[in-house]
Design a protein around this motif. Structure first.
Motif, PDB file in Angstrom:
ATOM      1  N   CYS A 212      46.148-125.037  38.510  1.00  0.00           N
ATOM      2  CA  CYS A 212      46.511-126.349  39.054  1.00  0.00           C
ATOM      3  C   CYS A 212      47.224-127.146  37.972  1.00  0.00           C
ATOM      4  N   PRO A 213      48.421-127.650  38.238  1.00  0.00           N
ATOM      5  CA  PRO A 213      49.107-128.420  37.188  1.00  0.00           C
ATOM      6  C   PRO A 213      48.312-129.682  36.889  1.00  0.00           C
ATOM      7  N   ALA A 214      48.406-130.124  35.621  1.00  0.00           N
ATOM      8  CA  ALA A 214      47.608-131.286  35.216  1.00  0.00           C
ATOM      9  C   ALA A 214      47.996-132.499  36.046  1.00  0.00           C
ATOM     10  N   LYS A 215      46.993-133.292  36.372  1.00  0.00           N
ATOM     11  CA  LYS A 215      47.236-134.487  37.194  1.00  0.00           C
ATOM     12  C   LYS A 215      48.149-135.447  36.449  1.00  0.00           C
ATOM     13  N   ARG A 216      49.098-135.991  37.170  1.00  0.00           N
ATOM     14  CA  ARG A 216      49.965-136.982  36.547  1.00  0.00           C
ATOM     15  C   ARG A 216      49.227-138.300  36.480  1.00  0.00           C
ATOM     16  N   LEU A 217      49.239-138.923  35.308  1.00  0.00           N
ATOM     17  CA  LEU A 217      48.453-140.166  35.161  1.00  0.00           C
ATOM     18  C   LEU A 217      49.214-141.367  35.689  1.00  0.00           C
TER      19      LEU A 217
ATOM     20  N   GLU B 229      24.665 -96.274  45.339  1.00  0.00           N
ATOM     21  CA  GLU B 229      25.626 -96.692  46.368  1.00  0.00           C
ATOM     22  C   GLU B 229      25.755 -98.198  46.415  1.00  0.00           C
ATOM     23  N   ARG B 230      24.606 -98.874  46.373  1.00  0.00           N
ATOM     24  CA  ARG B 230      24.638-100.329  46.431  1.00  0.00           C
ATOM     25  C   ARG B 230      25.410-100.881  45.238  1.00  0.00           C
ATOM     26  N   HIS B 231      25.148-100.297  44.073  1.00  0.00           N
ATOM     27  CA  HIS B 231      25.842-100.763  42.880  1.00  0.00           C
ATOM     28  C   HIS B 231      27.338-100.558  43.013  1.00  0.00           C
ATOM     29  N   ARG B 232      27.712 -99.400  43.551  1.00  0.00           N
ATOM     30  CA  ARG B 232      29.138 -99.094  43.676  1.00  0.00           C
ATOM     31  C   ARG B 232      29.840-100.052  44.604  1.00  0.00           C
ATOM     32  N   ALA B 233      29.172-100.385  45.709  1.00  0.00           N
ATOM     33  CA  ALA B 233      29.791-101.323  46.648  1.00  0.00           C
ATOM     34  C   ALA B 233      29.971-102.679  45.981  1.00  0.00           C
ATOM     35  N   ALA B 234      28.944-103.106  45.257  1.00  0.00           N
ATOM     36  CA  ALA B 234      29.042-104.398  44.587  1.00  0.00           C
ATOM     37  C   ALA B 234      30.118-104.358  43.509  1.00  0.00           C
ATOM     38  N   ARG B 235      30.199-103.263  42.801  1.00  0.00           N
ATOM     39  CA  ARG B 235      31.189-103.116  41.734  1.00  0.00           C
ATOM     40  C   ARG B 235      32.604-103.176  42.292  1.00  0.00           C
ATOM     41  N   ALA B 236      32.788-102.623  43.479  1.00  0.00           N
ATOM     42  CA  ALA B 236      34.123-102.616  44.077  1.00  0.00           C
ATOM     43  C   ALA B 236      34.600-104.027  44.375  1.00  0.00           C
ATOM     44  N   ALA B 237      33.646-104.945  44.547  1.00  0.00           N
ATOM     45  CA  ALA B 237      34.036-106.313  44.883  1.00  0.00           C
ATOM     46  C   ALA B 237      34.300-107.160  43.648  1.00  0.00           C
ATOM     47  N   VAL B 238      34.091-106.581  42.465  1.00  0.00           N
ATOM     48  CA  VAL B 238      34.304-107.375  41.257  1.00  0.00           C
ATOM     49  C   VAL B 238      35.752-107.250  40.818  1.00  0.00           C
ATOM     50  N   THR B 239      36.465-108.363  40.818  1.00  0.00           N
ATOM     51  CA  THR B 239      37.875-108.333  40.419  1.00  0.00           C
ATOM     52  C   THR B 239      38.013-108.767  38.968  1.00  0.00           C
ATOM     53  N   ASP B 240      39.208-108.519  38.408  1.00  0.00           N
ATOM     54  CA  ASP B 240      39.471-108.975  37.047  1.00  0.00           C
ATOM     55  C   ASP B 240      39.335-110.478  36.952  1.00  0.00           C
ATOM     56  N   GLU B 241      39.725-111.147  38.040  1.00  0.00           N
ATOM     57  CA  GLU B 241      39.642-112.599  38.002  1.00  0.00           C
ATOM     58  C   GLU B 241      38.184-113.062  37.991  1.00  0.00           C
ATOM     59  N   MET B 242      37.317-112.288  38.657  1.00  0.00           N
ATOM     60  CA  MET B 242      35.902-112.651  38.639  1.00  0.00           C
ATOM     61  C   MET B 242      35.357-112.513  37.222  1.00  0.00           C
ATOM     62  N   VAL B 243      35.800-111.453  36.520  1.00  0.00           N
ATOM     63  CA  VAL B 243      35.374-111.289  35.129  1.00  0.00           C
ATOM     64  C   VAL B 243      35.839-112.487  34.314  1.00  0.00           C
ATOM     65  N   ASP B 244      37.114-112.906  34.536  1.00  0.00           N
ATOM     66  CA  ASP B 244      37.621-114.086  33.832  1.00  0.00           C
ATOM     67  C   ASP B 244      36.743-115.295  34.093  1.00  0.00           C
ATOM     68  N   ALA B 245      36.327-115.449  35.362  1.00  0.00           N
ATOM     69  CA  ALA B 245      35.513-116.616  35.718  1.00  0.00           C
ATOM     70  C   ALA B 245      34.181-116.586  34.984  1.00  0.00           C
ATOM     71  N   PHE B 246      33.521-115.407  34.960  1.00  0.00           N
ATOM     72  CA  PHE B 246      32.238-115.293  34.277  1.00  0.00           C
ATOM     73  C   PHE B 246      32.376-115.529  32.778  1.00  0.00           C
ATOM     74  N   MET B 247      33.551-115.150  32.238  1.00  0.00           N
ATOM     75  CA  MET B 247      33.723-115.222  30.788  1.00  0.00           C
ATOM     76  C   MET B 247      34.390-116.507  30.334  1.00  0.00           C
TER      77      MET B 247
ATOM     78  N   GLY C 196      37.932-120.470  43.413  1.00  0.00           N
ATOM     79  CA  GLY C 196      38.073-121.856  42.956  1.00  0.00           C
ATOM     80  C   GLY C 196      38.506-121.914  41.504  1.00  0.00           C
ATOM     81  N   PHE C 197      37.906-121.046  40.714  1.00  0.00           N
ATOM     82  CA  PHE C 197      38.230-120.993  39.297  1.00  0.00           C
ATOM     83  C   PHE C 197      39.713-120.679  39.119  1.00  0.00           C
ATOM     84  N   GLY C 198      40.180-119.677  39.873  1.00  0.00           N
ATOM     85  CA  GLY C 198      41.587-119.293  39.788  1.00  0.00           C
ATOM     86  C   GLY C 198      42.496-120.450  40.155  1.00  0.00           C
ATOM     87  N   ALA C 199      42.122-121.143  41.241  1.00  0.00           N
ATOM     88  CA  ALA C 199      42.940-122.278  41.663  1.00  0.00           C
ATOM     89  C   ALA C 199      42.929-123.358  40.599  1.00  0.00           C
TER      90      ALA C 199
END
Lengths: 315, 397
Positions: free
Chosen positions: A310-315, B369-387, A303-306
């Motif tokens: 997402c282009p800004a809404k046109r007003l 093992e559990r940590h590794r599996a969870a780590r594999a699911a973390v993408t760069d975009e997920m890091v962006d979201a958290f940050m 969702g965050f990525g989307a």
């Protein structure tokens, strides 16, 4: 599947990258290649496909007479003294998806080589053009190194110019200068068996290691397969509700089946339901919570990525 | 003569954010005295159990988190319906994370879940750039890599904000840094952290950076209007000096003092005289270690409290005080009953070191093992979201 030589050349042309193409019989060494194109004013490259102890891969592409010392490179990358080896032959085919003898920076365009790190001899910059195999060693193309660099950067690969002959000290207060070039992930390839081949590198040897002894494969390829299949499963089960639920049901069923056996039925009788239920709770709570959290995090991230795209809404 | 002995005494253990060492075992009682924090006793653990309605985390049950400052105030306020937020962090000095590094994060994750409160995680890439002489790019890269392992511990993205100093310092955060810096003299900071005239000014001006995440006004996108929101900091006890300084300054700025809950050090595989070190590969179990590596490390390097011969062992039993496999099990083996059983059998000599090590290898492998599996699911975009600097509308839900 890896792309073909023709597809690569087409892409280069489409991006208006100028190159000169020379077809010749298959060559397995720089020497042999020089026999066919050595007369042309362009730098010949030797290309080493390397692997570290954590199954990460590197291509070191250098001018034929640049001295490459794997021990020094290993330290500069922060891998310790003996951390870099020639990659096994299977890896050339499986990771780079090129035939033996054709190791080339261009191999990075293949998905399977996505996390291979490319170290380019900065000496290439002093030449107008340099020779590389366009994914097959029956052809050599010469092009300007900057074009190669930009082409690979444009597909998001890890490429860097390196002074390969430099030998800086690496110690407590001098961190490894090339540490940033270590890939963050190992490629998820099944079936790479662990054969270590000792080899000799002289200026004339290209990517094919001269195997002196080969140790027997240590890690069973079966185990590797299982691991990477597991990984594939878990990462997609975090994005796909169906797989997610499947994963949960699989784990829960395993416990139920394990608990309902003769002795337990005899012991608990009618109470067996409560016993199984408790066992489920005890063994699965933590794991399922972790799974669910990753699922939530993955959904949020999508969702965050989307949202940011997402282009800004046109007003 | 007297001066010498006093100096000697002070030298027997050195604990500060950049060095942890002792001649012999670390004396935690002395540390608590020296630092001036409180012991976390069973009554606290019971209270947490009541307030959160769930079994207290293994680290609380086994006294891994053993000291605190003002935890009672946080719990009192919580009982009255007043929330708080969590603050913890990591200095990203290397890509190689070991289990000792994960300890505060595992515990913080539990606190987040149990109390349903938000969390800020600080990655002090600037600190490592300065202390470890890394380039700015490298420290930022390590910060992001470490963030992936942190996320893999299972934090809830709708309640967690991860930030790196290089990215985030500025605005209201920096305003607080200046306010804190104004309250701490050069002499004081030298006294607390041991800086010398040879240290560069970057080091000397760093402490406010680690202090101000304790103040909600440093995060206007999260806590705007909530200036009195309390903060609880789970950390290892070597970080105490930063927060002693912070607690000293807080009232002068009109802020609440942050509360702390502190852990002891995860002992190195080879024994209890120090803590796990990222630069000695055999002192620790890394999250990237294979099953084989874990087995080898435990079998070969884990310091055993068992006797030197089977006869002596059956006679005297194992020395559980110094036995590393047993210590590690007490950190990670969930089942209290099983641990008790091992304590009795191993302590009396009926169980051998090999068996204890075998069980430990199982437990550690599962965690890694559990940590590794969870780590594999973390993408760069997920890091962006958290940050991402974003509001967290459901952070107290």
């Amino acid at each position: 599947m890896g792309i073909s030589k023709a597809q690569l050349l087409q892409r280069l042309q489409a991006q208006q990258i100028h190159f000169s193409q020379y077809d010749h019989p298959v060559v397995m060494t720089v020497e042999a290649q020089a026999k066919h194109v050595g007369h042309i004013k362009a730098g010949l490259s030797k290309n080493l496909f390397l692997k570290d102890k954590k199954h990460r891969f590197y291509i070191v592409s250098a001018l034929a007479d640049t001295k490459v010392d794997l021990k020094v490179l290993s330290q500069r990358l922060g891998l310790g003294k003996g951390g870099l080896r020639m990659a096994p032959e299977e890896a050339v085919v499986e990771v780079l998806e090129v035939p033996l003898g054709s190791v080339t920076p261009f191999a990075l365009v293949n998905e399977s080589a996505r996390s291979v790190s490319l170290l380019l001899d900065q000496g290439f910059k002093t030449h107008e053009c340099c020779f590389f195999h366009p994914l097959s060693n029956d052809t050599s193309i010469s092009l300007h190194i900057e074009d190669l660099y930009k082409f690979l950067k444009s597909v998001g690969r890890m490429v860097a110019y390196v002074d390969l002959e430099a030998n800086p000290t690496v110690g407590k207060d001098q961190p490894p200068d090339l540490a940033a070039l270590v890939p963050s992930d190992a490629p998820s390839i099944q079936n790479i068996s662990e054969k270590t081949a000792t080899l000799q590198i002289d200026g004339d040897v290209k990517s094919k290691p001269v195997a002196v002894t080969a140790k027997a494969s240590k890690v069973s390829s079966g185990q590797q397969k299982e691991k990477s299949v597991n990984n594939a499963n878990s990462s997609s089960s975090f994005a796909d509700p169906e797989q997610f639920i499947e994963e949960i049901l699989k784990k829960a069923s395993a416990i139920v089946v394990a608990e309902i056996k003769e002795e337990n039925i005899k012991q608990h009788g009618g109470q067996l339901g409560a016993v199984v239920s408790n066992s489920l709770r005890k063994n699965l709570s933590l794991e399922l919570k972790n799974l669910a959290t990753m699922f939530k995090n993955t959904a949020y991230t999508e969702g965050f990525g989307a949202g940011i795209r997402c282009p800004a809404k046109r007003l | 003569m007297e001066k010498e002995t006093k100096a000697d005494e002070e030298q027997t253990q050195v604990i500060n954010p950049w060095e942890v060492s002792a001649k012999g075992k670390i004396d935690y009682d002395k540390l608590i005295d020296q630092f001036g924090c409180q012991r976390l006793d069973q009554s606290f653990v019971d209270r947490v159990h009541r307030l959160t309605n769930r079994i207290p985390h293994i680290f609380l049950r086994r006294n891994v988190f053993f000291a605190h400052r003002d935890l009672n105030e946080i719990l009192d306020a919580y009982e009255r319906g007043e929330k708080f937020y969590l603050y913890t962090g990591r200095g990203p000095s290397s890509e190689a994370l070991h289990l000792g590094h994960l300890v505060p994060f595992m515990f913080t994750k539990y606190l987040q879940e149990a109390f349903k409160v938000p969390l800020v995680i600080q990655l002090t890439d600037d600190e490592k750039c300065m202390w470890k002489n890394l380039t700015v790019e490298e420290s930022k890269r390590l910060a992001r890599e470490n963030a992936k392992d942190i996320i893999a511990c299972g934090f809830d993205v709708s309640r967690t904000f991860i930030f790196s100093d290089f990215d985030y310092v500025g605005g209201a955060f920096y305003e607080n840094m200046v306010k804190v810096a104004k309250c701490v003299t050069y002499n004081k900071v030298v006294g607390i952290f041991g800086f010398t005239g040879e240290d560069h000014i970057g080091k000397i001006s760093f402490p406010p950076v680690q202090a101000v995440p304790s103040f909600p006004s440093s995060f206007p996108h999260l806590f705007s209007g909530k200036d009195k929101l309390r903060c609880l900091i789970p950390c290892a006890i070597d970080q105490d000096p930063y927060f002693r300084m912070t607690r000293d300054v807080a009232p002068r700025l009109g802020y609440n003092k942050p509360a702390l809950i502190e852990s002891l050090f995860f002992p190195a595989l080879q024994g209890q005289t120090g803590k796990m070190s990222a630069s000695d590969a055999n002192s620790a179990i890394y999250v990237t270690d294979s099953q084989k590596a874990i087995k080898e490390k435990v079998n070969r390097y884990a310091f055993s409290g068992g006797q030197d011969s089977i006869e002596n062992h059956r006679k005297y039993g194992a020395n559980l005080e110094v036995d590393i496999p047993f210590k590690y099990l007490s950190f990670f083996l969930e089942d209290d009953e099983e641990l008790e059983h091992i304590r009795k059998e191993y302590g009396s000599g009926r169980m051998l070191t090999g068996e204890v090590k075998k069980r430990l290898i199982e437990v550690l492998t599962e965690i890694v093992e559990r940590h590794r599996a969870a780590r594999a699911a973390v993408t760069d975009e997920m890091v962006d979201a958290f940050m991402a600097v974003r509001p967290l509308p459901n952070m107290f839900a």
